[in-house]
Design a protein around this motif. Structure first.
Motif, PDB file in Angstrom:
ATOM      1  N   GLN B  40      17.705  -1.392 -20.545  1.00 23.83           N
ATOM      2  CA  GLN B  40      16.583  -0.689 -19.920  1.00 23.83           C
ATOM      3  C   GLN B  40      16.584   0.758 -20.370  1.00 23.83           C
ATOM      4  OE1 GLN B  40      16.433  -0.419 -15.574  1.00 23.83           O
ATOM      5  NE2 GLN B  40      14.203  -0.576 -15.646  1.00 23.83           N
ATOM      6  N   LEU B  41      15.655   1.090 -21.240  1.00 25.54           N
ATOM      7  CA  LEU B  41      15.482   2.477 -21.658  1.00 25.54           C
ATOM      8  C   LEU B  41      14.832   3.255 -20.523  1.00 25.54           C
ATOM      9  CD1 LEU B  41      14.165   1.714 -25.249  1.00 25.54           C
ATOM     10  CD2 LEU B  41      16.444   2.540 -24.639  1.00 25.54           C
ATOM     11  N   PRO B  42      15.051   4.564 -20.473  1.00 29.51           N
ATOM     12  CA  PRO B  42      14.514   5.371 -19.362  1.00 29.51           C
ATOM     13  C   PRO B  42      13.010   5.183 -19.192  1.00 29.51           C
ATOM     14  CG  PRO B  42      16.063   6.664 -20.644  1.00 29.51           C
ATOM     15  CD  PRO B  42      15.875   5.369 -21.399  1.00 29.51           C
ATOM     16  N   GLY B  43      12.602   4.883 -17.964  1.00 31.40           N
ATOM     17  CA  GLY B  43      11.190   4.773 -17.638  1.00 31.40           C
ATOM     18  C   GLY B  43      10.497   3.533 -18.132  1.00 31.40           C
ATOM     19  N   THR B  44      11.264   2.551 -18.593  1.00 30.74           N
ATOM     20  CA  THR B  44      10.647   1.333 -19.123  1.00 30.74           C
ATOM     21  C   THR B  44      11.191   0.096 -18.406  1.00 30.74           C
ATOM     22  OG1 THR B  44      12.271   0.899 -20.859  1.00 30.74           O
ATOM     23  CG2 THR B  44      10.494   2.444 -21.383  1.00 30.74           C
ATOM     24  N   ALA B  45      10.542  -1.045 -18.654  1.00 32.31           N
ATOM     25  CA  ALA B  45      11.008  -2.306 -18.096  1.00 32.31           C
ATOM     26  C   ALA B  45      12.238  -2.791 -18.864  1.00 32.31           C
ATOM     27  CB  ALA B  45       9.898  -3.348 -18.178  1.00 32.31           C
ATOM     28  N   PRO B  46      13.066  -3.595 -18.222  1.00 31.55           N
ATOM     29  CA  PRO B  46      14.211  -4.171 -18.936  1.00 31.55           C
ATOM     30  C   PRO B  46      13.745  -5.023 -20.113  1.00 31.55           C
ATOM     31  CG  PRO B  46      14.449  -4.470 -16.570  1.00 31.55           C
ATOM     32  CD  PRO B  46      13.045  -3.994 -16.813  1.00 31.55           C
ATOM     33  N   LYS B  47      14.639  -5.121 -21.106  1.00 33.68           N
ATOM     34  CA  LYS B  47      14.379  -5.930 -22.296  1.00 33.68           C
ATOM     35  C   LYS B  47      15.560  -6.874 -22.481  1.00 33.68           C
ATOM     36  CE  LYS B  47      14.651  -5.411 -27.309  1.00 33.68           C
ATOM     37  NZ  LYS B  47      14.877  -4.442 -28.404  1.00 33.68           N
ATOM     38  N   LEU B  48      15.257  -8.134 -22.740  1.00 30.72           N
ATOM     39  CA  LEU B  48      16.320  -9.115 -22.960  1.00 30.72           C
ATOM     40  C   LEU B  48      17.085  -8.777 -24.225  1.00 30.72           C
ATOM     41  CD1 LEU B  48      17.647 -11.822 -22.119  1.00 30.72           C
ATOM     42  CD2 LEU B  48      15.932 -12.964 -23.556  1.00 30.72           C
ATOM     43  N   LEU B  49      18.409  -8.724 -24.109  1.00 31.33           N
ATOM     44  CA  LEU B  49      19.267  -8.331 -25.229  1.00 31.33           C
ATOM     45  C   LEU B  49      20.122  -9.499 -25.724  1.00 31.33           C
ATOM     46  CD1 LEU B  49      19.603  -5.509 -26.538  1.00 31.33           C
ATOM     47  CD2 LEU B  49      21.615  -5.189 -25.091  1.00 31.33           C
ATOM     48  N   ILE B  50      20.724 -10.212 -24.782  1.00 32.86           N
ATOM     49  CA  ILE B  50      21.569 -11.368 -25.069  1.00 32.86           C
ATOM     50  C   ILE B  50      21.245 -12.436 -24.027  1.00 32.86           C
ATOM     51  CG2 ILE B  50      23.925 -12.289 -25.120  1.00 32.86           C
ATOM     52  CD1 ILE B  50      23.521 -10.462 -27.444  1.00 32.86           C
ATOM     53  N   TYR B  51      21.079 -13.680 -24.459  1.00 32.78           N
ATOM     54  CA  TYR B  51      20.869 -14.756 -23.508  1.00 32.78           C
ATOM     55  C   TYR B  51      21.875 -15.877 -23.736  1.00 32.78           C
ATOM     56  CZ  TYR B  51      18.265 -17.248 -27.192  1.00 32.78           C
ATOM     57  OH  TYR B  51      17.889 -17.878 -28.342  1.00 32.78           O
ATOM     58  N   GLU B  52      22.157 -16.580 -22.664  1.00 28.28           N
ATOM     59  CA  GLU B  52      23.118 -17.698 -22.708  1.00 28.28           C
ATOM     60  C   GLU B  52      24.417 -17.271 -23.387  1.00 28.28           C
ATOM     61  OE1 GLU B  52      20.704 -20.784 -24.427  1.00 28.28           O
ATOM     62  OE2 GLU B  52      19.570 -21.062 -22.572  1.00 28.28           O
ATOM     63  N   ASN B  53      24.907 -16.142 -22.922  1.00 29.34           N
ATOM     64  CA  ASN B  53      26.240 -15.616 -23.255  1.00 29.34           C
ATOM     65  C   ASN B  53      26.356 -14.953 -24.623  1.00 29.34           C
ATOM     66  OD1 ASN B  53      27.218 -16.839 -20.790  1.00 29.34           O
ATOM     67  ND2 ASN B  53      27.189 -18.794 -21.908  1.00 29.34           N
ATOM     68  N   ILE B  54      25.771 -15.562 -25.644  1.00 30.51           N
ATOM     69  CA  ILE B  54      26.053 -15.105 -27.006  1.00 30.51           C
ATOM     70  C   ILE B  54      24.829 -14.977 -27.912  1.00 30.51           C
ATOM     71  CG2 ILE B  54      28.392 -16.066 -26.967  1.00 30.51           C
ATOM     72  CD1 ILE B  54      27.293 -18.406 -28.657  1.00 30.51           C
ATOM     73  N   ASN B  55      23.676 -15.385 -27.427  1.00 30.37           N
ATOM     74  CA  ASN B  55      22.500 -15.482 -28.304  1.00 30.37           C
ATOM     75  C   ASN B  55      21.640 -14.232 -28.258  1.00 30.37           C
ATOM     76  OD1 ASN B  55      22.902 -18.332 -29.110  1.00 30.37           O
ATOM     77  ND2 ASN B  55      22.572 -18.703 -26.932  1.00 30.37           N
TER      78      ASN B  55
END
Lengths: 121, 111
Positions: B40-55
């Protein structure tokens, strides 16, 4: 491209109600579960509720159970959060998010920009 | 108090490697539920970075990697860049709470 646009936030008095909306586009809305997540000012993320792709299943966090209701209208590609009996502890930015995952347990791959709800007299 | 525990902050110089831990319990990570990470960058919505542990989702640099073991998970950022300054959250599911849960969040500072 996937787009989620949150709206409906504002300043509301304690004990009153408010309905939030999340307009979806760029994907087949009726194929995905959808969630609401909130973030109090300066705080972390808190999951609020989830609704299945067809609206048949709904689950809410204990902190909002009985006061908030998640719903959707697949004909309008829109997700809703009806909030009632609001208190100061509900003050937060509310974000909708698309759910994906295996075995029915989700992660959130796309998010709305959020809409701020402020509960204050 | 969050069910998943993260360090409040980590820092590193440009180019360095930093790791963020996410410690859970036998009712969430230890029960086998996947762990996911968001930036989550300042003032923005969260962004998916890693899913299902490693992807990693498409578009996420391979400088970001995830791992999971036992009741914990970790996010590693190699080759730290100024644009990586953000808050990072882990997320999983807790069977005792019947709820999705987030970590307490970690602020990454690039020195």
């Amino acid at each position: 491209q996937v787009q989620l646009v949150d709206s409906g936030g504002g300043v509301v008095q304690p004990g009153r109600s408010l309905r939030l909306s999340c307009a979806a586009s760029g994907f087949t809305f009726s194929s995905y579960a959808m969630h609401w997540v909130r973030q109090a000012p300066g705080k972390g993320l808190e999951w609020v509720a989830v609704i299945s792709y067809d609206g048949s299943k709904k689950f809410h966090a204990d902190s909002v159970k009985g006061r908030f209701t998640i719903s959707r209208d697949n004909s309008k590609n829109t997700l809703y959060l009806q909030m009632s009996s609001l208190s100061a502890e509900d003050t937060a930015v509310y974000l909708c998010a698309r759910g994906r995952g295996r075995d029915g347990y989700h992660f959130f791959d796309f998010w709305g920009q959020g809409t701020l709800v402020t509960v204050s007299s | 108090q969050s069910v998943l525990t993260q360090p409040p902050s980590v820092s590193g110089a440009p180019g360095q490697r930093v790791t963020i831990s996410c410690t859970g319990s036998s009712s969430n990570i230890g029960a086998g539920y996947d762990v996911h990470w968001y930036q989550q960058l300042p003032g923005t919505a969260p962004k998916l970075l890693i899913y299902e542990n490693i992807n990693r989702p498409s578009g996420v640099p391979d400088r970001f990697s995830g791992s999971k073991s036992g009741t914990s998970a970790s996010l590693a950022i190699t080759g730290l860049q100024a644009e990586d300054e953000a808050d990072y959250y882990c997320q999983s599911y807790d069977t005792s709470l019947s709820s999705y849960v987030f970590g307490s969040g970690t602020k990454v500072t690039v020195l």
